[in-house]
Design a protein around this motif. Sequence first.
Motif, mmCIF file in Angstrom:
data_model
loop_
_atom_site.group_PDB
_atom_site.id
_atom_site.type_symbol
_atom_site.label_atom_id
_atom_site.label_comp_id
_atom_site.label_asym_id
_atom_site.label_seq_id
_atom_site.Cartn_x
_atom_site.Cartn_y
_atom_site.Cartn_z
ATOM 1 N N THR A 20 0.829 -1.200 0.000
ATOM 2 C CA THR A 20 0.000 0.000 0.000
ATOM 3 C C THR A 20 0.865 1.252 0.000
ATOM 4 O O THR A 20 0.619 2.197 -0.758
ATOM 5 C CB THR A 20 -0.954 0.018 1.209
ATOM 6 O OG1 THR A 20 -1.756 -1.164 1.169
ATOM 7 C CG2 THR A 20 -1.844 1.239 1.212
ATOM 8 N N ASP A 21 1.880 1.258 0.846
ATOM 9 C CA ASP A 21 2.788 2.405 0.922
ATOM 10 C C ASP A 21 3.410 2.694 -0.438
ATOM 11 O O ASP A 21 3.414 3.830 -0.904
ATOM 12 C CB ASP A 21 3.872 2.138 1.969
ATOM 13 C CG ASP A 21 4.894 3.257 2.033
ATOM 14 O OD1 ASP A 21 4.496 4.402 2.337
ATOM 15 O OD2 ASP A 21 6.078 2.988 1.781
ATOM 16 N N THR A 38 -1.451 6.996 4.754
ATOM 17 C CA THR A 38 -2.599 6.184 4.339
ATOM 18 C C THR A 38 -2.737 4.915 5.171
ATOM 19 O O THR A 38 -3.827 4.606 5.658
ATOM 20 C CB THR A 38 -2.489 5.829 2.842
ATOM 21 O OG1 THR A 38 -2.448 7.043 2.087
ATOM 22 C CG2 THR A 38 -3.652 4.970 2.379
ATOM 23 N N VAL A 39 -1.645 4.171 5.338
ATOM 24 C CA VAL A 39 -1.754 2.920 6.109
ATOM 25 C C VAL A 39 -2.054 3.204 7.579
ATOM 26 O O VAL A 39 -2.805 2.461 8.206
ATOM 27 C CB VAL A 39 -0.513 2.007 5.966
ATOM 28 C CG1 VAL A 39 -0.366 1.506 4.547
ATOM 29 C CG2 VAL A 39 0.760 2.660 6.456
ATOM 30 N N CYS A 44 -6.067 3.072 11.888
ATOM 31 C CA CYS A 44 -6.842 3.755 12.931
ATOM 32 C C CYS A 44 -8.334 3.523 12.740
ATOM 33 O O CYS A 44 -9.063 3.257 13.703
ATOM 34 C CB CYS A 44 -6.535 5.251 12.931
ATOM 35 S SG CYS A 44 -4.902 5.659 13.567
ATOM 36 N N LEU A 45 -8.806 3.634 11.510
ATOM 37 C CA LEU A 45 -10.214 3.377 11.213
ATOM 38 C C LEU A 45 -10.600 1.947 11.584
ATOM 39 O O LEU A 45 -11.620 1.713 12.246
ATOM 40 C CB LEU A 45 -10.500 3.610 9.731
ATOM 41 C CG LEU A 45 -10.798 5.024 9.296
ATOM 42 C CD1 LEU A 45 -10.751 5.137 7.777
ATOM 43 C CD2 LEU A 45 -12.139 5.489 9.824
ATOM 44 N N LEU A 46 -9.795 1.001 11.163
ATOM 45 C CA LEU A 46 -10.093 -0.406 11.426
ATOM 46 C C LEU A 46 -10.055 -0.715 12.916
ATOM 47 O O LEU A 46 -10.964 -1.355 13.458
ATOM 48 C CB LEU A 46 -9.125 -1.307 10.665
ATOM 49 C CG LEU A 46 -9.338 -2.806 10.834
ATOM 50 C CD1 LEU A 46 -10.754 -3.212 10.415
ATOM 51 C CD2 LEU A 46 -8.306 -3.578 10.032
ATOM 52 N N LEU A 47 -9.021 -0.255 13.600
ATOM 53 C CA LEU A 47 -8.908 -0.538 15.028
ATOM 54 C C LEU A 47 -10.018 0.142 15.817
ATOM 55 O O LEU A 47 -10.564 -0.438 16.752
ATOM 56 C CB LEU A 47 -7.537 -0.120 15.553
ATOM 57 C CG LEU A 47 -7.178 -0.599 16.952
ATOM 58 C CD1 LEU A 47 -7.305 -2.112 17.070
ATOM 59 C CD2 LEU A 47 -5.769 -0.167 17.307
ATOM 60 N N GLY A 48 -10.384 1.358 15.436
ATOM 61 C CA GLY A 48 -11.512 2.022 16.082
ATOM 62 C C GLY A 48 -12.794 1.242 15.873
ATOM 63 O O GLY A 48 -13.598 1.071 16.790
ATOM 64 N N GLY A 49 -12.998 0.755 14.649
ATOM 65 C CA GLY A 49 -14.197 -0.006 14.340
ATOM 66 C C GLY A 49 -14.285 -1.316 15.102
ATOM 67 O O GLY A 49 -15.331 -1.643 15.671
ATOM 68 N N VAL A 98 1.070 16.885 12.680
ATOM 69 C CA VAL A 98 -0.274 17.360 13.032
ATOM 70 C C VAL A 98 -1.359 16.553 12.324
ATOM 71 O O VAL A 98 -2.310 16.084 12.964
ATOM 72 C CB VAL A 98 -0.417 18.867 12.738
ATOM 73 C CG1 VAL A 98 -1.850 19.331 12.921
ATOM 74 C CG2 VAL A 98 0.521 19.669 13.634
ATOM 75 N N THR A 99 -1.221 16.386 11.012
ATOM 76 C CA THR A 99 -2.277 15.670 10.285
ATOM 77 C C THR A 99 -2.352 14.201 10.688
ATOM 78 O O THR A 99 -3.450 13.644 10.787
ATOM 79 C CB THR A 99 -2.111 15.774 8.759
ATOM 80 O OG1 THR A 99 -0.838 15.265 8.378
ATOM 81 C CG2 THR A 99 -2.284 17.192 8.276
ATOM 82 N N SER A 100 -1.223 13.576 10.933
ATOM 83 C CA SER A 100 -1.236 12.166 11.334
ATOM 84 C C SER A 100 -1.923 11.986 12.685
ATOM 85 O O SER A 100 -2.740 11.069 12.853
ATOM 86 C CB SER A 100 0.184 11.606 11.401
ATOM 87 O OG SER A 100 0.739 11.533 10.108
#
Length: 120
Positions: A20-21, A38-39, A44-49, A98-100
């Motif tokens: 992916t990178d 991106t990864v 973060c999305l997956l672990l939060g879900g 900051v964005t990360s």
Amino acid sequence: MTVVLITLGAMIGAPLRYLTDRAVQTRHDSVFPWGTFTVNLAGCLLLGGISGAALSTPWMMLVGTGFCGALTTYSTFSYETVRLAEQRTYLYAALNIVTSLVAGLGATLLAYTAVHALTA
């Protein structure tokens, strides 16, 4: 059994991170580390879900610790930020930090809240 589950998750997450990178970074003509961003955001999305879904311990070990642990990378994020600073691209280094952090925390909270609301 826990170590086996973590290993299986990591065997999928680590190569997926690399692929992916590379795929993302080659599409951007910028010094900003879009692939790592991106990864990490996806992880973060997956672990939060999955945290919001309150999965059983074996699933958390496989997906959370193994897969997400190998998919995301704090060390590469740190290394790339230092490299940006060494190249005197301070704005990109600051933006990376900051964005990360903001996007990662936001993605985790969003996914956790959404999935928790749907499964509660």
